[in-house]
Write a protein that holds these residues in place. Structure first.
Motif, PDB file in Angstrom:
ATOM      1  N   UNK A 283      39.505  58.291 -24.882  1.00 39.49           N
ATOM      2  CA  UNK A 283      38.430  57.312 -24.711  1.00 39.49           C
ATOM      3  C   UNK A 283      37.552  57.704 -23.521  1.00 39.49           C
ATOM      4  N   UNK A 284      36.286  57.247 -23.514  1.00 45.72           N
ATOM      5  CA  UNK A 284      35.351  57.662 -22.467  1.00 45.72           C
ATOM      6  C   UNK A 284      35.798  57.247 -21.069  1.00 45.72           C
ATOM      7  N   UNK A 285      35.666  58.167 -20.144  1.00 43.78           N
ATOM      8  CA  UNK A 285      36.065  57.922 -18.758  1.00 43.78           C
ATOM      9  C   UNK A 285      35.118  58.654 -17.828  1.00 43.78           C
ATOM     10  N   UNK A 286      34.786  57.993 -16.737  1.00 46.21           N
ATOM     11  CA  UNK A 286      34.032  58.643 -15.664  1.00 46.21           C
ATOM     12  C   UNK A 286      34.875  58.593 -14.410  1.00 46.21           C
ATOM     13  N   UNK A 287      34.746  59.605 -13.548  1.00 42.86           N
ATOM     14  CA  UNK A 287      35.400  59.534 -12.250  1.00 42.86           C
ATOM     15  C   UNK A 287      34.493  60.211 -11.234  1.00 42.86           C
ATOM     16  N   UNK A 288      34.652  59.814  -9.966  1.00 43.05           N
ATOM     17  CA  UNK A 288      33.746  60.344  -8.942  1.00 43.05           C
ATOM     18  C   UNK A 288      34.193  61.712  -8.433  1.00 43.05           C
ATOM     19  N   UNK A 289      35.325  62.196  -8.920  1.00 46.53           N
ATOM     20  CA  UNK A 289      35.745  63.550  -8.526  1.00 46.53           C
ATOM     21  C   UNK A 289      35.309  64.562  -9.583  1.00 46.53           C
TER      22      UNK A 289
END
Ligand code: GTQ
Length: 350
Positions: free
Chosen positions: A278-284
């Motif tokens: 599933x779609x995921x964003x992370x700041x790293x």
């Protein structure tokens, strides 16, 4: 940028800017929104390096320059969005290193932390503070900051690994220190595998005992493929899958249970055949290596085909999904370790 304003105001402002520029003064209002963004907008772009292609150039370099002459014979994986900066994402560096049969890369140490993720070859080694980590494909080997390291390949085949370092992070802090050992190779201080036996099995030598010989903060430097792959396989066989990550295990520093090094985190994932995360964003911003299988990375809706040993850079806050055509095993490293210490890390799961 300021919006409306009379021509007269513009002229007056321009004069102000021109007059004060030589004094090291510049107006915030022209750059405020570029400095303080609502969400990360990385200067780095998504990019895939196909392994066969990188290998080809690396072998050509191998015909022209020796590891010893180069000190490190490495092709930098430079993000096309950040030319000239030797960065794969803003905080991290990556490069592909080649050691040909019989070569050595001389001993040095530096403030920068390094990881090696083995792409091909077996039996070459990195010596960390005088102890050899003899490498096999997809092993993870660390050289934490200021630990002595040299590399050698006594086998009859080329050895290639991906280097991951915090070079841009150290550059940001102006905190680079480095030195060469007068000898090319560090004297041997322990038998190969000694550290893994002492610190790698959820145990450690009793504090203050003669056996407790490694630095207390960073004792372990070898995470063999054989061990992590078995753990990941067992996890996948016996646990519910995470919809956003697949089956995922993080490498830890046994000294404190935290990230492998102060500035770099690393993990592995197994995504079963046919599964779509599933779609995921992370700041790293994360650098992935395909260890096994084939599939697709969908980054902000754009497809990137993945094959074994390909390297994919996914900068901060891009929406990421993986589709596994076959069982897909990935290694990833990022600056999550730094961001968590600075209370900056965020992720968003849709
Ligand atoms: O092997 O020590 O890719 O010092 C860049 C800097 C590798 C190394 C790199 C380094 C090394």
């Amino acid at each position: 940028m300021i919006g409306q304003g009379s021509n007269d105001q513009h002229a007056q402002l321009q004069e102000l800017y021109d007059n004060m520029a030589p004094e090291g003064l510049t107006p915030l209002w022209e750059v405020l929104h570029a400095l303080v963004q609502d969400v990360p907008r990385s200067p780095a772009v998504v990019h895939k390096w196909a392994y066969a292609n990188v290998r080809n150039y690396l072998m050509r370099a191998g015909d022209i320059i020796s590891a010893e002459q180069a000190e490190r014979r490495v092709l930098i994986l430079e993000n096309p969005g950040m030319p000239g900066q030797s960065a794969i994402v803003p905080s991290l560096y990556a490069g592909m290193q080649l050691i040909l049969p019989g070569e050595i890369a001389p001993c040095h140490r530096h403030a920068q932390c390094a990881l090696r993720f083995v792409m091909e070859g077996e039996g070459a080694y990195t010596t960390v503070d005088g102890e050899r980590a003899v490498m096999a494909p997809f092993d993870l080997v660390l050289t934490p900051g200021m630990q002595w390291h040299d590399h050698a390949n006594p086998t009859d085949r080329p050895m290639i690994w991906l280097d991951g370092l915090d070079i841009p992070t150290v550059r940001l802090f102006d905190a680079s220190f480095a030195e060469r050992l007068p000898e090319k190779v560090h004297p041997e201080t322990a038998a190969p595998g000694d550290t893994l036996h002492r610190y790698g099995g959820n145990m450690r030598p009793m504090r203050g005992s003669v056996a407790d010989r490694r630095p207390a903060q960073q004792p372990l430097f070898h995470y063999p493929y054989k061990l992590w792959r078995e753990n990941l396989g067992n996890l996948a066989a016996g646990s519910e899958i995470d919809p956003h990550l697949g089956h995922a295990l993080e490498f830890i520093n046994p000294a404190d249970g935290g990230s492998i090094m102060p500035t770099i985190s690393a993990h592995v994932r197994l995504i079963p055949k046919g599964f779509e995360t599933s779609p995921r964003r992370s700041s790293d911003g994360t650098i992935f290596v395909v260890v096994e299988g084939e599939g697709t990375a969908l980054v902000d809706g754009q497809e990137h085909r993945l094959a074994e040993r390909d390297v994919l850079a996914v900068p901060s806050w891009n929406e990421l999904r993986f589709k596994a055509d076959t069982e897909l095993v990935l290694f990833g490293f990022s600056d999550k370790a730094s961001q968590e210490k600075l209370h900056l890390y965020r992720e968003l799961r849709a």
